[in-house]
Enzyme design. Structure first.
Site, mmCIF file in Angstrom:
data_model
loop_
_atom_site.group_PDB
_atom_site.id
_atom_site.type_symbol
_atom_site.label_atom_id
_atom_site.label_comp_id
_atom_site.label_asym_id
_atom_site.label_seq_id
_atom_site.Cartn_x
_atom_site.Cartn_y
_atom_site.Cartn_z
ATOM 1 N N LYS A 16 9.997 -5.896 -1.302
ATOM 2 C CA LYS A 16 8.657 -6.464 -1.488
ATOM 3 C C LYS A 16 7.981 -5.838 -2.713
ATOM 4 O O LYS A 16 8.437 -4.799 -3.213
ATOM 5 C CB LYS A 16 7.824 -6.227 -0.225
ATOM 6 C CG LYS A 16 7.546 -4.769 0.082
ATOM 7 C CD LYS A 16 6.912 -4.619 1.468
ATOM 8 C CE LYS A 16 6.677 -3.153 1.795
ATOM 9 N NZ LYS A 16 6.251 -2.969 3.204
ATOM 10 N N ARG A 26 -1.749 -2.337 13.519
ATOM 11 C CA ARG A 26 -1.967 -3.178 12.349
ATOM 12 C C ARG A 26 -1.474 -4.571 12.720
ATOM 13 O O ARG A 26 -2.260 -5.433 13.040
ATOM 14 C CB ARG A 26 -1.220 -2.574 11.145
ATOM 15 C CG ARG A 26 -1.572 -3.186 9.825
ATOM 16 C CD ARG A 26 -0.842 -2.502 8.680
ATOM 17 N NE ARG A 26 0.606 -2.600 8.809
ATOM 18 C CZ ARG A 26 1.476 -2.122 7.940
ATOM 19 N NH1 ARG A 26 1.056 -1.488 6.866
ATOM 20 N NH2 ARG A 26 2.774 -2.261 8.131
ATOM 21 N N TYR A 58 -11.117 12.205 -23.737
ATOM 22 C CA TYR A 58 -12.380 11.781 -23.118
ATOM 23 C C TYR A 58 -12.973 12.873 -22.248
ATOM 24 O O TYR A 58 -12.263 13.523 -21.473
ATOM 25 C CB TYR A 58 -12.147 10.560 -22.231
ATOM 26 C CG TYR A 58 -11.916 9.281 -22.985
ATOM 27 C CD1 TYR A 58 -12.896 8.739 -23.808
ATOM 28 C CD2 TYR A 58 -10.709 8.597 -22.843
ATOM 29 C CE1 TYR A 58 -12.682 7.555 -24.486
ATOM 30 C CE2 TYR A 58 -10.494 7.400 -23.513
ATOM 31 C CZ TYR A 58 -11.473 6.886 -24.332
ATOM 32 O OH TYR A 58 -11.262 5.719 -24.981
ATOM 33 N N MET A 105 -6.320 4.922 -21.315
ATOM 34 C CA MET A 105 -5.711 3.661 -20.910
ATOM 35 C C MET A 105 -4.296 3.507 -21.483
ATOM 36 O O MET A 105 -3.379 3.077 -20.787
ATOM 37 C CB MET A 105 -6.594 2.500 -21.362
ATOM 38 C CG MET A 105 -6.145 1.167 -20.819
ATOM 39 S SD MET A 105 -7.182 -0.193 -21.383
ATOM 40 C CE MET A 105 -8.632 0.022 -20.389
HETATM 41 C C1 LIG Z 1 7.237 -1.994 3.718
HETATM 42 C C2 LIG Z 1 7.875 -2.024 5.054
HETATM 43 C C3 LIG Z 1 9.011 -1.255 5.315
HETATM 44 C C4 LIG Z 1 9.576 -0.253 4.311
HETATM 45 O O1 LIG Z 1 8.827 0.932 4.388
HETATM 46 P P1 LIG Z 1 9.210 2.245 3.545
HETATM 47 O O2 LIG Z 1 8.307 3.281 4.065
HETATM 48 O O3 LIG Z 1 8.959 1.910 2.111
HETATM 49 O O4 LIG Z 1 10.640 2.505 3.814
HETATM 50 C C5 LIG Z 1 9.613 -1.380 6.548
HETATM 51 N N1 LIG Z 1 9.109 -2.213 7.496
HETATM 52 C C6 LIG Z 1 8.009 -2.949 7.285
HETATM 53 C C7 LIG Z 1 7.499 -3.823 8.364
HETATM 54 C C8 LIG Z 1 7.346 -2.869 6.072
HETATM 55 O O5 LIG Z 1 6.243 -3.592 5.869
#
Ligand SMILES: *Cc1c(COP(=O)(O)O)cnc(C)c1O
Length: 362
Positions: free
Chosen positions: A33, A129, A258, A306
């Site tokens: 992802k 969640r 800065y 930046m």
């Molecule tokens: C992003 C995600 C993972 C991977 O998590 P990591 O901590 O990056 O290994 C696994 N399961 C779900 C449901 C996720 O959203």
């Protein structure tokens, strides 16, 4: 051309995937992802496809990007669908789908699908969640098991604190999961399960199940604050580097950058590096944040801007215009930067922007 670039080592990615599978003991869904945590989802998926058991993405858009690039392996939608009409695309592109709420079951029940769907039914064991509550889970499972639209069902949950190796929470979440899903397959059999993310795979061997879901560890970053024997076996995949594009010889008492956050205490050679927070480097990295200059350890001084940042060239007599500076990668671990409170390894990697990526090991 601006010298900033991110070099992606696909052999290291494959090494880390194999380690994830070895630690999990069974199959592993490679989580790609967020553009593979900034590494490029299509290139990473192509590199892993010959051996990966499947890929995990956050949404249908990310899944379609992989399918359009020719990835044929299973793809799991980690949050399921956001709207019921995504089911037509899920069906057409043969995606696996997390189900995390009752309305999604209603939608599947109403859908006309060309082939039955593989569903990963998520239990909320305390992350609070996504996922069904323990007292509604089995009823939902029964409903799905009775639907002709559903093929295989995998049980799953997600940990909130697996990166905290001294917390009792992971064991509690696992116990809740085991209690709720035990014997819920046909005739009291066990269903296939998926629980472990990267910190669980690396730090909690008891979370082993048929499908692991490694994300961060594939990219070679440790989720832990301290050194850890399994995490130390990971190989960093991304090396972010740039070059020194200007040098200043300053007397004592001169401010740099800065806000004059850094003031020289002695005559100091300062190198200006072509990388900044618009590239994803942490804007609030403090003085002393580690970098690697021409193969030797160095440090950031002054506020990150930046497009540029400044480094101390004392102790680097040979360094000057054109010297290579590694911001993170093989020498400076992403977790070395996060120790300084700047950010997390997750955010660091997936925050990469503007910098062109080059790939090794294709
Ligand atoms: C992003 C995600 C993972 C991977 O998590 P990591 O901590 O990056 O290994 C696994 N399961 C779900 C449901 C996720 O959203």
């Amino acid at each position: 051309m601006r010298p900033a670039r991110a070099c992606i080592d696909l052999d290291a990615l494959r090494h880390n995937y194999r380690l994830a599978r070895e630690l999990g003991g069974h199959k592993a869904i490679a989580v790609v992802k967020a553009d593979a945590y900034g590494h490029g989802a299509v290139r990473c998926a192509r590199a892993l496809e010959p051996e990966a058991d499947g890929f995990g993405v956050a949404c249908i858009e990310e899944a379609l990007e992989l399918r359009e690039a020719g990835i044929r392996a299973p793809i799991l939608l980690l949050e399921g669908f956001f709207e019921a009409d995504e089911l037509a695309l899920i069906d057409r592109h043969d995606l696996w789908c997390v189900v995390q709420a009752q309305w999604q079951i209603d939608a599947i029940e109403r859908a006309r699908l060309a082939r039955p769907l593989n569903v990963w039914l998520k239990l909320d064991t305390g992350m609070h969640r996504l996922g069904l509550a323990p007292d509604e889970y089995r009823d939902c499972l029964r409903r799905l098991q009775a639907l002709p639209q559903v093929a295989e069902i995998v049980t799953m949950t997600h940990f909130a604190r697996a990166d905290e190796l001294d917390s009792a929470r992971t064991a509690e979440q696992l116990a809740t999961f085991r209690r709720v899903v035990a014997g819920q397959g046909p005739g009291g059999s066990e269903l296939t399960a998926s629980v472990a993310n990267s910190p669980a795979l690396l730090g909690w061997p008891a979370t082993r199940a048929q499908f692991a879901r490694p994300g961060l560890m594939l990219y070679g970053a440790s989720p832990f604050a301290n050194p850890h024997p399994e995490a130390d076996r990971l190989r960093p995949v991304m090396t972010l580097e740039s070059q020194i594009i200007a040098v200043r010889d300053l007397p004592a008492g001169e401010p740099v950058g800065y806000g004059a956050r850094f003031v020289t205490e002695r005559p100091t050679r300062v190198g200006v590096v072509a990388i900044g927070y618009a590239d994803g480097y942490p804007q609030f990295a403090p003085n002393g944040t580690p970098v690697w200059i021409d193969g030797r350890p160095g440090q950031v001084i002054g506020r990150v801007s930046m497009d540029m940042l400044t480094v101390d060239l004392d102790g680097h007599p040979g360094a000057g215009m054109g010297s290579r500076v590694e911001l993170w990668g093989k020498h400076v671990r992403a977790s070395d930067l996060t120790e300084r409170g700047a950010t997390s390894a997750y955010r660091l990697l997936c925050g990469l922007k503007r910098v062109p990526r080059t790939y090794l090991g294709e």
